[in-house]
Scaffold this motif. Sequence first.
Motif, PDB file in Angstrom:
ATOM      1  N   ARG A  84       7.348  67.666  28.036  1.00  0.00           N
ATOM      2  CA  ARG A  84       8.154  66.858  28.938  1.00  0.00           C
ATOM      3  C   ARG A  84       9.190  67.705  29.668  1.00  0.00           C
ATOM      4  NH1 ARG A  84      12.776  64.354  29.069  1.00  0.00           N
ATOM      5  NH2 ARG A  84      12.941  62.464  30.322  1.00  0.00           N
ATOM      6  N   LYS A  85       9.785  68.642  28.937  1.00  0.00           N
ATOM      7  CA  LYS A  85      10.809  69.496  29.525  1.00  0.00           C
ATOM      8  C   LYS A  85      10.249  70.223  30.754  1.00  0.00           C
ATOM      9  CE  LYS A  85      13.467  73.624  28.441  1.00  0.00           C
ATOM     10  NZ  LYS A  85      13.623  74.714  27.474  1.00  0.00           N
ATOM     11  N   ARG A  86       9.057  70.784  30.576  1.00  0.00           N
ATOM     12  CA  ARG A  86       8.435  71.512  31.676  1.00  0.00           C
ATOM     13  C   ARG A  86       8.194  70.573  32.874  1.00  0.00           C
ATOM     14  NH1 ARG A  86       5.069  75.588  34.492  1.00  0.00           N
ATOM     15  NH2 ARG A  86       4.579  74.193  36.213  1.00  0.00           N
ATOM     16  N   PHE A 144      12.186  67.774  39.167  1.00  0.00           N
ATOM     17  CA  PHE A 144      13.470  68.036  39.816  1.00  0.00           C
ATOM     18  C   PHE A 144      13.345  69.160  40.843  1.00  0.00           C
ATOM     19  CE2 PHE A 144      15.985  66.387  35.960  1.00  0.00           C
ATOM     20  CZ  PHE A 144      16.290  65.201  36.594  1.00  0.00           C
ATOM     21  N   PHE A 145      12.688  70.216  40.412  1.00  0.00           N
ATOM     22  CA  PHE A 145      12.594  71.417  41.244  1.00  0.00           C
ATOM     23  C   PHE A 145      11.945  71.092  42.589  1.00  0.00           C
ATOM     24  CE2 PHE A 145      10.293  75.388  42.383  1.00  0.00           C
ATOM     25  CZ  PHE A 145      11.376  76.241  42.469  1.00  0.00           C
ATOM     26  N   PHE A 146      10.814  70.399  42.552  1.00  0.00           N
ATOM     27  CA  PHE A 146      10.136  70.094  43.813  1.00  0.00           C
ATOM     28  C   PHE A 146      10.876  69.024  44.597  1.00  0.00           C
ATOM     29  CE2 PHE A 146       6.794  72.420  41.683  1.00  0.00           C
ATOM     30  CZ  PHE A 146       6.394  73.262  42.709  1.00  0.00           C
ATOM     31  N   PHE A 147      11.526  68.139  43.894  1.00  0.00           N
ATOM     32  CA  PHE A 147      12.360  67.165  44.600  1.00  0.00           C
ATOM     33  C   PHE A 147      13.450  67.883  45.396  1.00  0.00           C
ATOM     34  CE2 PHE A 147      16.373  64.837  44.608  1.00  0.00           C
ATOM     35  CZ  PHE A 147      16.019  63.740  45.380  1.00  0.00           C
ATOM     36  N   LEU A 148      14.120  68.817  44.738  1.00  0.00           N
ATOM     37  CA  LEU A 148      15.228  69.515  45.396  1.00  0.00           C
ATOM     38  C   LEU A 148      14.732  70.370  46.561  1.00  0.00           C
ATOM     39  CD1 LEU A 148      17.248  70.444  42.188  1.00  0.00           C
ATOM     40  CD2 LEU A 148      17.937  68.816  43.955  1.00  0.00           C
ATOM     41  N   ALA A 185      11.562  62.204  34.931  1.00  0.00           N
ATOM     42  CA  ALA A 185      12.921  62.715  34.842  1.00  0.00           C
ATOM     43  C   ALA A 185      13.949  61.597  34.782  1.00  0.00           C
ATOM     44  CB  ALA A 185      13.216  63.607  36.045  1.00  0.00           C
ATOM     45  N   ASP A 186      14.992  61.841  34.064  1.00  0.00           N
ATOM     46  CA  ASP A 186      16.075  60.881  33.934  1.00  0.00           C
ATOM     47  C   ASP A 186      17.366  61.661  34.110  1.00  0.00           C
ATOM     48  OD1 ASP A 186      16.726  58.055  32.139  1.00  0.00           O
ATOM     49  OD2 ASP A 186      18.272  59.562  32.398  1.00  0.00           O
ATOM     50  N   ILE A 187      18.092  61.349  35.151  1.00  0.00           N
ATOM     51  CA  ILE A 187      19.214  62.237  35.465  1.00  0.00           C
ATOM     52  C   ILE A 187      20.279  62.281  34.379  1.00  0.00           C
ATOM     53  CG2 ILE A 187      18.993  62.249  37.966  1.00  0.00           C
ATOM     54  CD1 ILE A 187      21.422  60.198  37.703  1.00  0.00           C
ATOM     55  N   LEU A 238      18.335  69.304  35.422  1.00  0.00           N
ATOM     56  CA  LEU A 238      18.602  69.120  36.849  1.00  0.00           C
ATOM     57  C   LEU A 238      19.445  70.282  37.371  1.00  0.00           C
ATOM     58  CD1 LEU A 238      18.618  67.545  39.505  1.00  0.00           C
ATOM     59  CD2 LEU A 238      20.481  66.151  38.615  1.00  0.00           C
ATOM     60  N   LYS A 239      20.448  70.645  36.597  1.00  0.00           N
ATOM     61  CA  LYS A 239      21.302  71.768  37.010  1.00  0.00           C
ATOM     62  C   LYS A 239      20.481  73.054  37.087  1.00  0.00           C
ATOM     63  CE  LYS A 239      25.516  69.832  35.205  1.00  0.00           C
ATOM     64  NZ  LYS A 239      26.084  69.561  33.891  1.00  0.00           N
ATOM     65  N   ASN A 240      19.676  73.293  36.069  1.00  0.00           N
ATOM     66  CA  ASN A 240      18.860  74.507  36.075  1.00  0.00           C
ATOM     67  C   ASN A 240      17.893  74.525  37.258  1.00  0.00           C
ATOM     68  OD1 ASN A 240      20.141  75.090  33.721  1.00  0.00           O
ATOM     69  ND2 ASN A 240      18.410  74.584  32.386  1.00  0.00           N
ATOM     70  N   ALA A 241      17.268  73.386  37.506  1.00  0.00           N
ATOM     71  CA  ALA A 241      16.304  73.324  38.612  1.00  0.00           C
ATOM     72  C   ALA A 241      17.013  73.590  39.933  1.00  0.00           C
ATOM     73  CB  ALA A 241      15.620  71.964  38.632  1.00  0.00           C
TER      74      ALA A 241
END
Length: 684
Positions: free
Chosen positions: A209-211, A217-221, A633-635, A642-645
């Motif tokens: 799940r973490k991955r 998040f990464f692709f969203f950003l 994802a759940d913010i 989210l911060k890391n991404a």
Amino acid sequence: MFEDLSVSKVKGVGKKTEEALQNLGVYSVGDMLSYFPRDYVELPEPGFSPEKEGKLVSLMLRVDAMPVTRRGRRMDVTVTTGRSEGQTFELIWFRMPYVRSLVKAGETYVFYGRLVQKPSGYALEQPKIFQLRDYEERRKRLIPVYAASSEIKSTKIEKLVRTILSDPAFALMDNLPAELQKRQGLISRLLAIEGIHQAKSREALIEARKRLVFEEFFFFLLTMESVKEKQDKEKNRFPAFRDDFVEGLIKKLPFSLTDAQTNALSEMKQDIAGPHLMHRLLQGDVGSGKTILAFLLMAEMAHNGLQSALMAPTEVLASQHYETFQRLEEELSLDFPVILLTGRMTAAEKREGRKRIAEEKGAMVIGTHALFQDAVEFHSLSLVITDEQHRFGVRQREALSEKGERPHILVMSATPIPRTLAIILYGDLDISVIHELPKNRLPIKNAVVGPEWREKAYEFIEKEVAKGRQAMVICPLIEESEALSAENVTDYSALLKERFGKQIRVDCLHGRMDGALKTKKMEEFASGKTKVLVSTTVIEVGINVPNATVMMVENAERFGLAALHQLRGRVGRGAEQSYCIFVNTGDEEKNRRLEILKSSNDGFYIASEDLKLRGPGDFLGVRQSGDLGFVLADIYQDAELLKNASEEAKRILAADPELSSPENECIRQALDRKRDSFLENLNL
Ligand code: ADP
Ligand code: MG
């Protein structure tokens, strides 16, 4: 790429299955792999103990006799008995006469079902039947539970995913560079997809799940980055607030603004009177009074001869805003044109609306996303407000700038997001917060109860309905699930219809209904025709029924507290006392969590307390922020990811803005594929 292949190419998918999958939104092989389980079941070791009463248990039992089916008034009941170490258990199935062909007298099976105590002894209700060897096999992993339908079962979906994953032709490409994966301690995409569908243990599931959350998040950003307007600050071509017009309106309101409303308003006023365009997020808990601020800003624009638009996520909410605006104009003796434009208006009505929008310069326009379809030309659009826009208003901004419109932007949201996260998610928006409810509000009375209180709750609802009020009942599921023991809208509404009789009109609502039907049902509730509405959480956004005074939430322990708080915001909007009944079908521990709802009406506080109480990994089936449009994802609980991404996205774009280097090739390809569907989703 194989992920784009039609799902009909998978072995075992015929015409009917294909259609059933399409109804769940699964068209391609890639969709199938991204159709993640919504929950997991860990099968317990077979064994009886009295404390397990009311829970799902497994018992290894020798069946005494062939089950017999009795025709009941409401349904078939099939029963037999089974024995283990001298103790006899009744086995009961509702509406499942076919189980007679699944067990043989004298044979031993594992039965997995709910343990209940009857006058005659213990019984298992609705037990699933397993061969002994099969049961042991299954105990070695977590059983995925997919959101299924009456057309396709969760087990069938599980099987199809297994078929895809075991086919060597389906080689899954990674979409993150190896370097990045290492830096962030992430497993590969292939392992993650396998892990989320076929988890061997809770630990493995957490890694998978973490991955996938990181990836989401990464692709969203990155997508957000790609649509972000390039210029930093744009010149404000719509100066307003040059006189005390709005102050005058505020004095005439039947209530005085709260301090928080006043502060937020003055921040927005400064933007709009300033040298640059406003780009602001207005965050305020449900019922904090955002609409009136939207109205005041739009009236100010109209006062300056400029148009403004308010976008709502649903037709019902748009119509409600339209009525509110008309009422406010009357109360304040204004006569600026107010124009409604929604998707379901007739072609002629739409034409008329568009014509007025093109001509009437000081108009306040209210609508759904039909507003931004190509055919709409604004006369002088100066301000766009998106309401309950949890999806960041990105799509709207893009549509606007494609048309060359550059108005002030205000995004209103009731989802409590800590400021640090809001900055990441909303990127270039400034933030105002209304952190306070109007004082005249009667606080909602909350009760957390066990299932044995249901009957009392129904009586209470009957009484409220007799007083002319309405009630909402929320269930987690749409229809019965083979694997999840939670209430579903379909059966529950049937049950309440029977319980309440003809006098009280009960209706049901859920997300798989088509748009027009949903709108109709919501309207029948809003107008008071339907007295009791049984619904999934689709009701969370977009319905405002001040006459509804009771909110009953079934299996409340399955919801994130922030989500429950949002639901609760649907009542307590009128002058009457409102009530929330949270039915906890979990254990005492869950009660403690739910009690937080009783102690606070502050959405921000509630979300953070919930996270403190639940450990990491306790994410199954409980989400805080389903309305943000993320799949996994759940913010709240994934704030760190989210911060890391966000850091990774920044780092990669800084070094390689076009993503043209060979190691970023995989990102670029995935982004190209995802971007469109992402934007589609944002537009929902
Ligand atoms: P939300 O922020 O959830 O959109 P609304 O704007 O719908 O909330 O406001 C909820 C109700 O509160 C409305 O009926 C509105 O008229 C009323 N309201 C707004 N501001 C105040 C206030 N300062 N005092 C009293 N009532 C208010
Ligand atoms: Mg609102």
